[in-house]
Design an enzyme around this catalytic site. Structure first.
Site, short mmCIF file in Angstrom:
data_model
loop_
_atom_site.label_atom_id
_atom_site.label_comp_id
_atom_site.label_asym_id
_atom_site.label_seq_id
_atom_site.Cartn_x
_atom_site.Cartn_y
_atom_site.Cartn_z
CG ASN A 8 -1.90 1.14 1.25
OD1 ASN A 8 -1.83 2.05 0.43
ND2 ASN A 8 -2.81 1.12 2.21
CE LYS A 15 -0.95 1.54 5.53
NZ LYS A 15 -2.24 1.74 6.27
NE ARG A 91 -6.23 1.70 -0.26
CZ ARG A 91 -6.23 2.87 0.34
NH1 ARG A 91 -5.11 3.36 0.84
NH2 ARG A 91 -7.34 3.57 0.45
CG HIS A 180 -13.05 3.68 2.52
ND1 HIS A 180 -13.73 4.70 3.16
CD2 HIS A 180 -11.74 3.90 2.77
CE1 HIS A 180 -12.88 5.50 3.75
NE2 HIS A 180 -11.66 5.04 3.54
NE ARG A 241 -9.82 12.49 3.91
CZ ARG A 241 -9.78 11.23 3.53
NH1 ARG A 241 -10.82 10.71 2.91
NH2 ARG A 241 -8.72 10.48 3.77
CG MET A 283 -14.91 8.99 17.84
SD MET A 283 -15.86 10.55 17.89
CE MET A 283 -16.05 10.90 16.13
CB VAL A 331 -14.61 5.53 14.42
CG1 VAL A 331 -15.80 6.03 15.24
CG2 VAL A 331 -13.47 6.56 14.45
CG ASN A 334 -11.64 -0.18 18.11
OD1 ASN A 334 -11.55 -1.24 18.71
ND2 ASN A 334 -11.01 0.09 16.99
CD GLU A 384 -9.24 -1.08 3.76
OE1 GLU A 384 -9.48 -0.41 2.73
OE2 GLU A 384 -8.84 -0.58 4.83
#
Length: 400
Positions: A8, A15, A91, A180, A241, A283, A331, A334, A384
């Site tokens: 990625n 990564k 990716r 996504h 964003r 968050m 988010v 979790n 993913e």
């Protein structure tokens, strides 16, 4: 053992994860970052050996970064000689209207991905650099591009068309592409498997809530509506964003603040969202500050949830009902508070979350709705990398 190396790549980092697709388990993972800066950084984790390594050194480009990665495998394992990859999966964020499926990378495909950088200038150029470096490092292996946008190629014209001058839209390829997609595909299929129900029979809403966030309506396994658009900026409120915004706001800022297109881009993508509202983008920090009575954090949370509810309600209408709602990503997986708040007003549809199930801290796919809920609500950890590995094998001519 059938092993795939998943890459990625970004403009200044990449990564990677070495995955045994048969066991669905990672053998190793790592991150090479600050590429092109005076001092770069690399971290590597051997999952099987439960060892980690970190180093800092100059990494002038992605080719040098791949050399660093290969050295980490040699020094810290697992051995790529003993665990040879069958293929390399990449990716790629933007496949435009050219790539509908995972695609074997040829010189022509690489050129096409590079040309699509006009639609994803922050993402595709880095992917191209990673592809070139990887094809040089693993010249004898098949390389496959897996596109974030591919899953959304089933959107109907009414969903992907913007109401602007059609000739301008056609000239500049302006339409909703969605992102996504790899995650939405994995989660919707995992949800069907977990419930033991045919994917084709389910109307699903998948909420991928991370620092970037999107929601997709999935009907019979096909994406029929999604919140992100031409770019990953549209839709939900995110970490940094804005999500949906009146376009005239940009005109006002251009006139009154004399902001340039580049400054507006930075403003909407990096200085907005919950960060713009509350000063923090995570968050967890929002929830902590909200609990402490911070007014800005309270408003940021309310705005975030308000947008979620609006999209969930809209997509239930577009689907003509819903069987499954799944939460995923950082988010979504979790935050019991976000999950409960997002569905709090939907009790009139018979959607009910079990508070005890919702509060459980687990890493597996699980039902968090009550037994008598009219809609099944799930938490589904996304993967993913595994999905990219699976799709890579599907077109690389390798069978399990």
């Amino acid at each position: 053992m059938t092993v795939v190396l998943v890459i990625n790549s970004g403009s200044s980092s990449f990564k990677y994860q070495l995955i045994d697709v048969e066991t669905q388990m990672p053998l190793a993972s790592g991150l090479v970052e600050r590429i092109g800066e005076p001092v770069g950084a690399a971290s590597h984790k051997n999952v099987e050996g439960d060892t980690k390594s970190e180093t800092e050194l100059p990494i002038p480009d992605h080719t040098a970064g791949f050399a660093v990665m290969l050295r980490a495998f040699e020094q810290h394992g697992p051995s790529l000689t003993e665990n040879p990859p069958a293929a390399i999966g990449h990716r790629v964020v933007q496949g435009g209207a050219r790539f509908f499926h995972p695609t074997l990378i040829t010189d022509l495909v690489e050129i096409n991905i590079d040309e699509l950088s006009v639609l994803a200038p922050l993402h595709n150029p880095g992917a191209v650099q990673g592809i070139r470096a990887a094809r040089a490092a693993f010249a004898d292996l098949p390389h496959v591009a897996v596109f974030d946008t591919a899953f959304h190629q089933t959107l109907p014209p009414a969903a992907y068309t913007y109401a602007i001058d059609r000739e301008i839209a056609r000239k500049h390829r302006i339409r909703r592409y969605g992102f996504h997609g790899t995650s939405h595909k994995f989660v919707s299929e995992t949800a069907a498997d977990h419930l033991g129900r045919p994917l084709r029979d389910l109307k699903q809403i998948v909420l991928h809530l991370g620092n970037g966030a999107s929601v997709t309506a999935v009907d019979g396994g096909l994406s029929v509506e999604t919140s992100m658009g031409l770019t990953p900026l549209e839709g939900l409120v995110m970490g940094t964003r804005s999500g949906d915004i009146d376009p005239s706001v940009l005109l006002v800022l251009a006139r009154r603040e004399e902001m340039s297109p580049a400054e507006l881009d930075t403003f909407l993508n990096k200085r907005s969202g919950v960060l713009g509202l509350a000063g923090v983008s995570d968050m967890r920090d929002i929830e902590d500050r909200r609990e402490a009575g911070d007014g800005a954090a309270m408003l940021a949370f309310d705005v975030y949830v308000h947008r979620l509810r609006a999209y969930i309600g809209s997509y239930i209408a577009q689907l003509g009902g819903v069987d499954v709602i799944s939460f995923t990503a950082g988010v979504g997986e979790n935050s019991p508070l976000v999950r409960a708040a997002a569905l709090e007003t939907l009790g009139f549809l018979g959607i009910r979350i079990d508070p005890a199930r919702n509060e459980e801290r687990r890493r597996d796919t699980r039902v968090i709705s009550t037994d008598d809920s009219a809609v099944t609500v799930l938490v589904v950890p996304t993967n993913e990398e595994l999905e990219i590995a699976r799709q890579t094998l599907s077109v690389a001519g390798v069978t399990l």
